[in-house]
Design an enzyme around this catalytic site. Structure first.
Site, PDB file in Angstrom:
ATOM      1  N   CYS A  69       0.877  -1.172   0.000  1.00  0.00           N
ATOM      2  CA  CYS A  69       0.000   0.000   0.000  1.00  0.00           C
ATOM      3  C   CYS A  69       0.910   1.216   0.000  1.00  0.00           C
ATOM      4  CB  CYS A  69      -0.919   0.000   1.219  1.00  0.00           C
ATOM      5  SG  CYS A  69      -1.922   1.506   1.348  1.00  0.00           S
ATOM      6  N   CYS A 109      -5.083   5.059  -4.875  1.00  0.00           N
ATOM      7  CA  CYS A 109      -4.440   3.768  -4.623  1.00  0.00           C
ATOM      8  C   CYS A 109      -3.029   3.873  -5.163  1.00  0.00           C
ATOM      9  CB  CYS A 109      -5.204   2.639  -5.304  1.00  0.00           C
ATOM     10  SG  CYS A 109      -4.394   1.020  -5.150  1.00  0.00           S
TER      11      CYS A 109
END
Length: 292
Positions: free
Chosen positions: A78, A224
């Site tokens: 992430c 993202c």
């Protein structure tokens, strides 16, 4: 009782990618998927990803990190979350360069000019490393479509593993599709045995890509980071762009460079601290203890 009950957390975001950071370095206890889901519930602290910090397992590493999506599943990477924890630990330690261990790899981060960069490592392109359920010799465009056979709505995505599986559909307008409807269908398509992040991407210029992403395990997101990296790599790989691009997401811009010297992908952008708090024990009262 859950290890998260009454435990402190920090709420942050990276371009609107909602991040919760939980420091478990002093009392390293694993949590269950059910606990991760409960923490993200309506009465908890809704997040896209929860970054769990654990003690380093080797010298030269600042922390080990486990990453949970809001559905309780784990993620290998992430990028926005890594920049958030780099910001916290840089303030704690006074260091401008840090190294974290994730489920995917070692991930260096550093601060320069007020922004944080995460070295997301090398992308993977082999069909069994993404992974895909069947062999494709060339993953720059795989055989996958949604809609009528003779007039598909979306087709022929680029596939990349950037710590997580990604499929990038090249379109003329990222807003022209109901990603909230299409995203979960494609995320769970049988071609992706570990599910996948689904991105719509428009090439605005040789150095500029606009994207929207349905994030595996989290849904629609304002940003993202690993999808921005995967898209930048896929753009260069298909010769739509160069190796250094601005990626515009609903939450803002990230700078992504697919470094030619070692094929590592560098992602640079801002982070924002929101607030600190503790988890209400009532969130976890009905759950079975971890490991039961």
């Amino acid at each position: 009782m859950s290890a998260l009950a009454g435990h402190a957390f920090v709420k942050m975001n990276g371009l609107g990618n909602e991040i919760v950071v939980v420091d478990m370095r002093r009392e390293p206890v694993a949590i269950t998927p059910a606990e991760a889901r409960a923490a993200a519930g309506p009465n908890g602290v809704p997040y896209d990803q929860m970054m769990m910090l654990y003690p380093p397992r080797a010298e030269g590493i600042d922390a080990s990190v486990r990453i949970y999506n809001n559905d309780g599943s784990e993620a290998g990477a992430c990028g926005n979350g890594m920049r958030c924890i780099a910001s916290l630990l840089a303030a704690e330690t006074g260091k401008d360069q840090l190294v974290f261990e994730t489920g995917a790899s070692l991930l260096p981060c550093w601060k320069a000019d007020g922004l944080f960069t995460a070295d997301m490592g090398r992308p993977r392109f082999a069909w069994n490393e993404i992974p895909l359920a069947e062999e494709f010799r060339d993953t720059r465009a795989i055989e996958l479509q949604i809609g009528p056979i003779d007039a598909p709505i979306l087709h022929s995505p680029s596939a990349v593993n950037m710590g997580n599986p990604h499929a990038i559909f090249w379109v003329d307008d990222v807003e022209a599709y109901d990603l909230g409807k299409i995203g979960p269908l494609l995320e769970n398509h049988p071609i992706f045995p570990e599910r996948a992040n689904i991105t719509l991407a428009k090439v605005a210029a040789r150095d500029h890509i606009v994207i929207r992403t349905w994030e595996r395990g989290a849904g629609l997101t304002k940003a993202c980071g690993s999808a921005a990296c995967a898209t930048a790599v896929a753009g260069a790989r298909t010769r739509r762009t160069g190796r250094k691009v601005t990626v515009t997401l609903p939450g803002g811009d990230l700078q992504v460079e697919w470094r030619e010297s070692d094929d590592h992908v560098l992602m640079t952008g801002p982070v924002e601290y929101e607030f600190a708090g503790t988890f209400d024990p009532a969130l976890f009262a009905a759950l079975a203890p971890a490991g039961s």
